[in-house]
Each structure stands twice: as structure tokens, then as C-alpha cells.
Design a protein around this motif. Structure first.
Motif, mmCIF file in Angstrom:
data_model
loop_
_atom_site.group_PDB
_atom_site.id
_atom_site.type_symbol
_atom_site.label_atom_id
_atom_site.label_comp_id
_atom_site.label_asym_id
_atom_site.label_seq_id
_atom_site.Cartn_x
_atom_site.Cartn_y
_atom_site.Cartn_z
ATOM 1 N N GLU A 173 0.812 -1.216 0.000
ATOM 2 C CA GLU A 173 0.000 0.000 0.000
ATOM 3 C C GLU A 173 0.847 1.269 0.000
ATOM 4 O O GLU A 173 0.550 2.218 -0.719
ATOM 5 N N ASP A 174 1.883 1.296 0.818
ATOM 6 C CA ASP A 174 2.612 2.547 1.050
ATOM 7 C C ASP A 174 4.106 2.444 0.796
ATOM 8 O O ASP A 174 4.855 3.354 1.163
ATOM 9 N N GLY A 175 4.579 1.365 0.185
ATOM 10 C CA GLY A 175 6.006 1.153 0.028
ATOM 11 C C GLY A 175 6.680 2.124 -0.921
ATOM 12 O O GLY A 175 6.050 2.744 -1.790
ATOM 13 N N SER A 176 7.990 2.220 -0.768
ATOM 14 C CA SER A 176 8.744 3.142 -1.631
ATOM 15 C C SER A 176 8.902 2.601 -3.050
ATOM 16 O O SER A 176 9.421 3.314 -3.920
ATOM 17 N N TRP A 177 8.437 1.352 -3.306
ATOM 18 C CA TRP A 177 8.396 0.866 -4.692
ATOM 19 C C TRP A 177 7.577 1.804 -5.569
ATOM 20 O O TRP A 177 7.795 1.865 -6.793
ATOM 21 N N ARG A 178 6.654 2.534 -4.946
ATOM 22 C CA ARG A 178 5.807 3.466 -5.702
ATOM 23 C C ARG A 178 6.634 4.577 -6.340
ATOM 24 O O ARG A 178 6.232 5.157 -7.354
ATOM 25 N N ILE A 179 7.777 4.895 -5.736
ATOM 26 C CA ILE A 179 8.652 5.913 -6.328
ATOM 27 C C ILE A 179 9.186 5.424 -7.672
ATOM 28 O O ILE A 179 9.168 6.156 -8.671
ATOM 29 N N ASP A 180 9.654 4.174 -7.702
ATOM 30 C CA ASP A 180 10.144 3.613 -8.968
ATOM 31 C C ASP A 180 9.030 3.581 -10.012
ATOM 32 O O ASP A 180 9.241 3.908 -11.183
ATOM 33 N N ASP A 181 7.836 3.168 -9.577
ATOM 34 C CA ASP A 181 6.699 3.110 -10.490
ATOM 35 C C ASP A 181 6.381 4.490 -11.041
ATOM 36 O O ASP A 181 6.125 4.659 -12.238
ATOM 37 N N GLN A 182 6.423 5.500 -10.185
ATOM 38 C CA GLN A 182 6.082 6.859 -10.603
ATOM 39 C C GLN A 182 7.118 7.409 -11.578
ATOM 40 O O GLN A 182 6.768 8.074 -12.561
ATOM 41 N N VAL A 183 8.379 7.130 -11.317
ATOM 42 C CA VAL A 183 9.431 7.572 -12.240
ATOM 43 C C VAL A 183 9.240 6.915 -13.606
ATOM 44 O O VAL A 183 9.365 7.564 -14.657
ATOM 45 N N LEU A 184 8.908 5.629 -13.603
ATOM 46 C CA LEU A 184 8.670 4.916 -14.859
ATOM 47 C C LEU A 184 7.500 5.530 -15.609
ATOM 48 O O LEU A 184 7.569 5.753 -16.828
ATOM 49 N N LEU B 56 13.275 16.077 -10.371
ATOM 50 C CA LEU B 56 12.652 14.974 -9.645
ATOM 51 C C LEU B 56 13.110 13.610 -10.134
ATOM 52 O O LEU B 56 13.414 12.724 -9.333
ATOM 53 N N THR B 57 13.122 13.415 -11.446
ATOM 54 C CA THR B 57 13.401 12.069 -11.966
ATOM 55 C C THR B 57 14.885 11.779 -12.088
ATOM 56 O O THR B 57 15.265 10.612 -12.247
ATOM 57 N N HIS B 58 15.701 12.790 -12.019
ATOM 58 C CA HIS B 58 17.135 12.547 -12.113
ATOM 59 C C HIS B 58 17.846 12.877 -10.801
ATOM 60 O O HIS B 58 18.454 12.009 -10.181
ATOM 61 N N GLU B 59 17.711 14.108 -10.353
ATOM 62 C CA GLU B 59 18.466 14.510 -9.167
ATOM 63 C C GLU B 59 17.890 13.885 -7.896
ATOM 64 O O GLU B 59 18.588 13.190 -7.149
ATOM 65 N N ARG B 60 16.583 14.111 -7.640
ATOM 66 C CA ARG B 60 16.013 13.592 -6.390
ATOM 67 C C ARG B 60 15.889 12.067 -6.425
ATOM 68 O O ARG B 60 16.042 11.412 -5.397
ATOM 69 N N TYR B 61 15.582 11.512 -7.588
ATOM 70 C CA TYR B 61 15.490 10.056 -7.668
ATOM 71 C C TYR B 61 16.865 9.417 -7.457
ATOM 72 O O TYR B 61 17.000 8.407 -6.759
ATOM 73 N N ARG B 62 17.907 10.035 -8.028
ATOM 74 C CA ARG B 62 19.265 9.537 -7.784
ATOM 75 C C ARG B 62 19.614 9.644 -6.305
ATOM 76 O O ARG B 62 20.162 8.709 -5.711
ATOM 77 N N ASP B 63 19.253 10.771 -5.690
ATOM 78 C CA ASP B 63 19.526 10.933 -4.257
ATOM 79 C C ASP B 63 18.771 9.885 -3.444
ATOM 80 O O ASP B 63 19.298 9.348 -2.456
ATOM 81 N N TYR B 64 17.526 9.609 -3.847
ATOM 82 C CA TYR B 64 16.735 8.586 -3.148
ATOM 83 C C TYR B 64 17.415 7.223 -3.244
ATOM 84 O O TYR B 64 17.552 6.510 -2.237
#
Length: 707
Positions: A371-382, A411-419
Motif C-alpha cells: 500500500e505505502d512502500g517506496s516501490w511506488r517511487i520507482d513506479d512513478q518515475v517509470l 525529480l526524476t534525475h536529481e532527487r530520484y538519484r539521491d533517493y
């Protein structure tokens, strides 16, 4: 002009034929019909049948009709209409027939004009046009009379003006002027027709001025329909509720003929900037899908919410605006713009939530929460990558052009890389002080834990999908849940998270006999002494337990237990083929359709979807750090080294033989968790797609059961 007629052209022609015959006659009396242009032949033939008389048409010359006439008279033939597809002009032929029978002289324009009680030139002025244009007008008249009912005179005239391309107002809104003649008489006709609708065009306007006025008027109508006060517009626009032209002509037109081209006209052009700039709350009118000035005002207000971190509002309003502009088409740049705006807001929200996560939630646990996992970040970037660069197709004046490109990059490069880097650091820290993998269900036990289910079920298919990352599995499960029961479970991939080890873990056999260790300086995998590092050995292990392993999804599925391997995802990723994200989305679509067919059309009872590993995917080529591996008896791969000598030295997280959570190991591993590190012996440069390390994206898996 009389009221709308109810008589058709054919019925009027039949009346003319009937009235042309003398009141009393006996024998083969005839009526000659002269048709200037020859477009009424089929109409007169049908009219003659309605009038109960014979029909004869001249072939090459009018006098051809004389052939056989004397013999017909002797034989007492029935009355006839002689049709001549030419103008009579000064010819005084067939005087005897006229005196004993009758004569009609009427072209298609004249007959149509008589039907509506107007002058023929009001239908089509044949003297001002070439034969090709006259033929086109005749075809339009015949076509409109071939349908149900009698067309309105104004509708028919407008169709002729637009050369069959629709009603005048719709045509100007949709295509502009190109199909309409530019002579002054035609322009005057157009102006007269538009003024009837209350559109403020002037008598001396040129075609471009007329088109612009029509479109400004139509856009104003839609703005008023959405709630903008009509008094904000010039009075000559006739926008009051009790004035003429109060309908919304664009609404129906765009719902049936929406297109990216139409979006360019009505969202790419500014029509009422002064009116829109004066609106205090432009989002009150967000359901109006026209005027670039409005879209720009909506965007500027939306950016303010985004910068204030009012992200839920950003998501909801962007989705509402996206739904509004979708009437043009899914390919419209504004659809992608607002879709991307919603996705950016959602990604920002997910990243914020992850950065504010409770300290006691570990990286693997925090990643895998359905429901709330950080996998959603990868999905959102995709998903964001799939929306592309909508600003490239927007007018340069749109305020989103620069902003969205910069924000997407951030968001998709700098913050996602930092994440990813922070996640990798969290993995290293957690592994130093805890044993987080020991509490996860391992993939190598899946088969033995499910063996009873396989035996009890009827027709069972196991889809062994190479590289089905956690977020892709959730996309698939979400789509299937609308029609099927779907169970999800989270498992830990065997380490290292590479295909030959992960697929070996998904073969029949006892879990305690599964081992990974060094053999001749190569990391190898077996179960009970059977080598499983290559697919043929795995296929043999399955077949010995009664499972069929077809080569493709369309044949070889006759048995009631099927294991089907598919490695398209990994092939595309490893080869970094084309638009990787689009391949992934298309693959999930295909996999969904395959499962639907097997369950619904082929009567399979249950389908399992399992995988061997996940992957990391950077949105663009990252700047990677190449690490030197240790010397000695080790095997080096992109994200790991293996061998007895790796203990106690080198980069990466150490897994010793029989480490809790990886007690199948008979050797030592060092796995990388930093997303931008790799071992240099592999010779790879900067790769977007890779796996084998210890990031959750690489080793946390989602298995599905669908029935």
C-alpha cells in the motif's frame, strides 16, 4: 421563401411530369425533359416510375430518341418521358411531341430552387463556376436528398459553399477557409449566413478575419457556458442568454472531431487574454477546454500550489484538467502535460513521505509495503518517463515549457538519484547492525511451500518472468483484480539477484537441498546435486516432476501443469533496447492479455506469476563509479564478487556462507548497494539497467496467484 418543404426532388419531378401531360390523351403520348448539365437522370427515372410512365434517355445525341418512336406508336406503347441531359437553348426539336404531349425544361439547380421557392442562383450559380465545381455541387444536392427527410435550405447551401465538408459554422471552426471559394459573392453569402447566427462579422471582412471572429465567438460561448460572466465580453458577441447564437457550437464538434490539430487551434491560440487575466479564480473555469490564455492561467496557479507543497490539490486538479482536455485525443500535448503534472506531484509526495519515514522502518520493509512502500517511487518515475516531453509540442509561449522540463529533471534525475543513493546507504547501515533478510520469505522455498496447492488445483500455469520488478508486478495485479481473485506475496530473491540463480530457485525440489557455491572458480547453483545454472537443466527438472515447458504462449499448453519461461523484460533491459519504459508498459499489457485468455477462454483454473530478480533503472545514463575487485580466486560480475577469498576485504556488503537469510550459500559474496557502483572487470560503462546487487529494487520480489 416558403416554409421547409416536405416534398423530395423526385416527388417534385413526378409532379412536373404528370402536369406536363395533357388532361386527355390516348396512345403513346410523350413528355420531353431538358436537363442542362445532365445531373437529374436518376431522379427523372425514379420520378417517371412514380408517375406511372416509361422512361427513355438519349444516348449520344437528343435525336437518338427518335429511333423506334414510329414503331412504338403503332404498337400503342404507354406514355413516356424522354430525358435529354443537355440544355434546350434555341433548339426547337420535338415540336410535335411538345404539341401532343408536353415539355419540361429544368436543371438540378432550377428544380431544387423551385422546391424551396428561391432563385436558382441561391442554390448554385452555374454561370460563375466551372463544370467541375458545378458537378460537385450537383453531387452534394443528390447526396443530401438521398438520405432521410428533406434538407434545410440553409444547410444545403452551406454544404455547397463548403464543397461537401459540413455545415458552414462547423467547417470554419474545424478547418477554416481553405475549401471555400474566395470570390466576393461567396464571401458575402458566408457573411449573410453567419450573421443569421448572431456572429458579428462585417460586410467588408476578408476570409481570415471571418474565421478569426467565428472562432473567438465560439470560444467565448464555451467560456460563458462554463461560468464566465457574459458581460465581460464585447456586446456585439451576442452572448446574453436571450440573444441569438446562445448555443455552444464547439462542444459537439470537438467531442466528435477532437484531434491534436484541433487542440493546436483552440488550446494553442489565445482568444480572450484580457477577459481571462481579469478572472480572480481561473480554476473555477477549468472544465472549459479552449483558449491558451485560460490554460496558461490555470498552469500558473497550479505551480503556486506545487511550490507550496499543496500536492494533493495539485494531483486532483491536474487530473481534472487532464480529463477535460482529453476530448481532443490522447496524443494531444496538453493531455500529456497535465498527466505529467499529476505524476510529478505524486512523485514529489512519495519522495517527501520517504524522506519523513519513521526511523524504525528498514529499507526492505519500507520498500515492499504494497500500500505505502517506496516501490511506488520507482513506479512513478517509470510512468513519468512514459509521458515524454510534452513541452516540445506546446506553444513556446506556454508557461509550462521551461518549468516542467526543469522540474522533471530535478525529480526524476536529481532527487530520484539521491533517493537511490540514500536507500543504498540505509541498506548498508541496516546490514551492519541487523539481520533484515532473515525475516523475509525466500524465493527458493516457494516451490516446496506451494507443492500441495499445485497438486490440489486443476489446470495450473506458472509464468516464470525474468526481471518482473516489484512495481511492474503491482501494475499487473491491479489490472487483473477487476475481474479475478489476485493474491500477492513478497519474497526475497536468492543472492546474487541474477537470472541463473533466481530461476534455479523456482524449480521443484526440497528447499534445504538448494545450494549456491563455487565450482571451478565459477559461482554455481544446484539442488540436491543437480546443476540448475542453465535453462535446459531447469526444464528437465520440471518435466521430471510432470510439468510441461512450452516454448511459446500459443502452443504446447495441452497438459494440466505448465511452466512457461519468458525473458523479454530482461532482454530489453540488458540490451537497453529502444525506449525501455515503453517496452515495459507494452509487456505488462501483453502479459495481462495472456493471463486473461488462459483464464477466460482456455479454462485454466489458476495462474502463478513469479520472477527471479528485479532491476535498477536510471532515467538517463548515470555517472558510474568503477570499483577494482580483489585479486584471488573470485568471480566478478557487474554488481558482485564471489569466492572464498572475498571475506574481510573489498567493497560491498559481505555475505558469508550460511548468513541468516542466505543460508544456502557455500561461499562468500560481496554485493553492492550503492546504485552507482559497479566492478570494473566487467568492462561496462554507464548503464541505465542493471541488477545483481542488494538494493530492494534488485532483490525484493512480488509473486502473484490469479484465479
Amino acid at each position: 421563401m416558403r416554409q421547409q418543404p416536405t416534398t423530395t426532388l423526385t416527388e417534385l419531378a413526378a409532379e412536373r411530369i404528370d402536369s406536363a401531360f395533357p388532361e386527355r390523351y390516348s396512345g403513346p403520348v410523350r413528355v420531353v425533359w431538358w436537363d442542362d448539365g445532365g445531373y437529374l437522370k436518376e431522379v427523372i427515372a425514379e420520378a417517371a416510375e412514380e408517375a406511372g410512365v416509361e422512361f427513355r434517355a438519349a444516348d449520344r445525341f437528343p435525336l437518338d430518341l427518335r429511333q423506334g418512336a414510329v414503331e412504338e406508336e403503332h404498337q400503342g406503347e404507354t406514355p413516356q418521358v424522354w430525358y435529354i441531359g443537355e440544355a434546350k437553348d434555341d433548339r426547337d426539336w420535338f415540336r410535335d411531341i411538345k404539341e401532343t404531349g408536353g415539355e419540361v425544361t429544368s436543371s438540378i439547380e432550377a428544380l431544387t430552387a423551385d422546391l424551396y421557392d428561391v432563385d436558382p442562383w441561391e442554390i448554385f450559380d452555374a454561370e460563375r463556376h466551372d463544370p467541375a465545381q458545378r458537378e460537385q455541387a450537383a453531387e452534394i444536392i443528390l447526396d443530401r436528398f438521398s438520405g432521410l427527410g428533406v434538407p434545410r435550405l440553409d444547410d444545403l447551401r452551406e454544404e455547397i459553399i463548403t464543397k461537401g465538408e459540413g455545415q458552414l459554422l462547423d467547417h470554419l471552426l474545424r478547418r477554416g477557409w481553405p475549401d471555400i471559394d474566395r470570390d466576393r459573392k461567396t464571401i458575402s453569402k458566408v457573411i449573410g449566413q453567419l450573421q443569421k447566427n448572431g456572429i458579428p462579422v462585417d460586410e467588408d471582412d476578408e476570409p481570415e478575419d471571418i474565421t478569426n471572429t467565428v472562432r473567438r465567438w465560439a470560444v467565448a460561448r464555451w467560456l460563458v457556458a462554463t461560468g464566465v460572466d457574459a458581460d465581460r465580453f464585447p456586446s456585439e458577441m451576442n452572448l446574453s442568454e436571450d440573444g441569438p447564437g446562445t448555443f455552444n457550437p464547439l462542444q459537439g464538434l470537438l467531442r466528435t472531431r477532437g484531434s491534436p490539430e484541433a487542440a493546436g487551434v483552440y488550446l494553442g491560440e489565445s482568444y480572450w487574454p484580457d477577459v481571462i487575466d481579469a478572472l480572480e479564480s481561473p480554476w473555477e473555469y477549468a472544465e472549459c477546454p479552449v483558449d491558451s490564455a485560460l490554460d496558461a492561467a490555470l498552469w500558473e496557479a497550479w505551480v503556486e500550489w506545487f511550490e507550496e507543497d499543496d500536492l494533493q490539490r495539485c494531483i486532483e486538479e491536474a487530473e481534472r484538467r487532464q480529463e477535460t482536455v482529453q476530448l481532443y485525443s490522447e496524443e494531444c500535448a496538453w493531455v500529456s502535460l497535465w498527466e505529467q503534472a499529476a505524476l510529478l506531484s505524486q512523485l514529489q509526495q512519495y519522495l517527501n513521505e520517504w524522506e519523513q519515514r519513521p526511523a524504525d522502518i528498514g529499507p526492505f520493509e519500507g520498500y515492499a509495503d504494497v500500500e505505502d512502500g517506496s516501490w511506488r517511487i520507482d513506479d512513478q518515475v517509470l510512468q513519468l518517463e512514459l509521458t515524454g516531453t510534452p513541452e516540445a509540442d506546446l506553444p513556446r509561449s506556454h508557461p509550462a515549457v521551461d518549468w516542467i522540463a526543469d522540474q522533471r529533471q530535478k525529480l526524476t534525475h536529481e532527487r530520484y538519484r539521491d533517493y537511490l543513493e540514500a536507500l543504498g546507504g540505509q541498506v548498508r547501515t541496516t546490514m551492519q547492525v541487523e539481520q533484515p533478510l532473515a525475516d523475509l520469505d525466500p524465493a527458493y522455498r516457494w516451490w516446496s511451500e506451494r507443492q500441495d496447492e499445485f497438486n490440489e488445483a486443476g489446470n495450473v500455469a506458472i509464468l516464470l518472468i525474468d526481471a518482473l520488478r516489484f512495481d511492474l508486478a503491482q501494475q499487473l495485479a491491479d489490472r487483473l483484480e477487476s475481474d479475478h481473485e489476485v493474491w500477492r506475496e513478497t519474497r526475497l530473491s536468492v543472492l546474487p539477484s541474477e537470472t541463473k540463480f533466481g530461476m534455479a530457485a523456482l524449480t521443484p525440489g526440497d528447499a534445504f537441498r538448494f545450494r549456491i557455491g563455487m565450482e571451478d572458480e565459477t559461482l554455481s547453483v544446484d539442488r540436491g546435486g543437480r546443476s540448475l545454472g542453465i535453462k535446459p537443466n531447469r526444464v528437465q527438472a520440471l518435466e521430471e516432476r510432470g510439468w510441461d515447458v512450452p516454448d511459446d504462449p500459443t502452443s504446447g499448453w495441452e497438459h494440466n501443469q505448465i511452466a512457461y519461461y519468458d525473458k523479454e523484460l530482461d532482454d530489453v533491459g540488458e540490451g537497453e533496447i529502444g525506449e525501455i519504459e515503453a517496452h515495459f508498459r507494452g509487456y505488462i499489457d501483453d502479459l495481462h492479455d495472456l493471463i486473461e485468455r488462459k483464464l477466460e477462454k482456455h479454462n485454466w483454473d489458476r495462474v502463478y506469476v513469479v520472477t527471479d530478480h528485479g532491476f535498477v533503472l536510471f532515467p538517463q545514463e548515470p555517472t558510474m563509479e568503477a570499483l577494482d575487485s580483489d585479486d584471488g580466486e573470485v568471480e566478478v560480475k557487474y554488481r558482485r564478487v564471489a569466492g572464498d577469498s572475498v571475506q574481510g576485504k573489498g567493497e560491498g556488503i559481505l555475505f558469508e556462507a550460511n548468513t541468516p537469510g542466505a543460508n544456502y550459500l557455500d561461499t562468500n559474496l560481496r554485493l553492492l548497494s550503492d546504485p552507482r557502483q559497479h566492478f570494473s572487470k566487467q568492462g561496462y560503462g554507464s548503464r541505465r539497467y542493471y541488477h545483481g546487487g542488494l538494493l530492494p529494487q534488485e532483490c525484493i520480489l512480488s509473486f502473484l496467484r490469479i484465479e
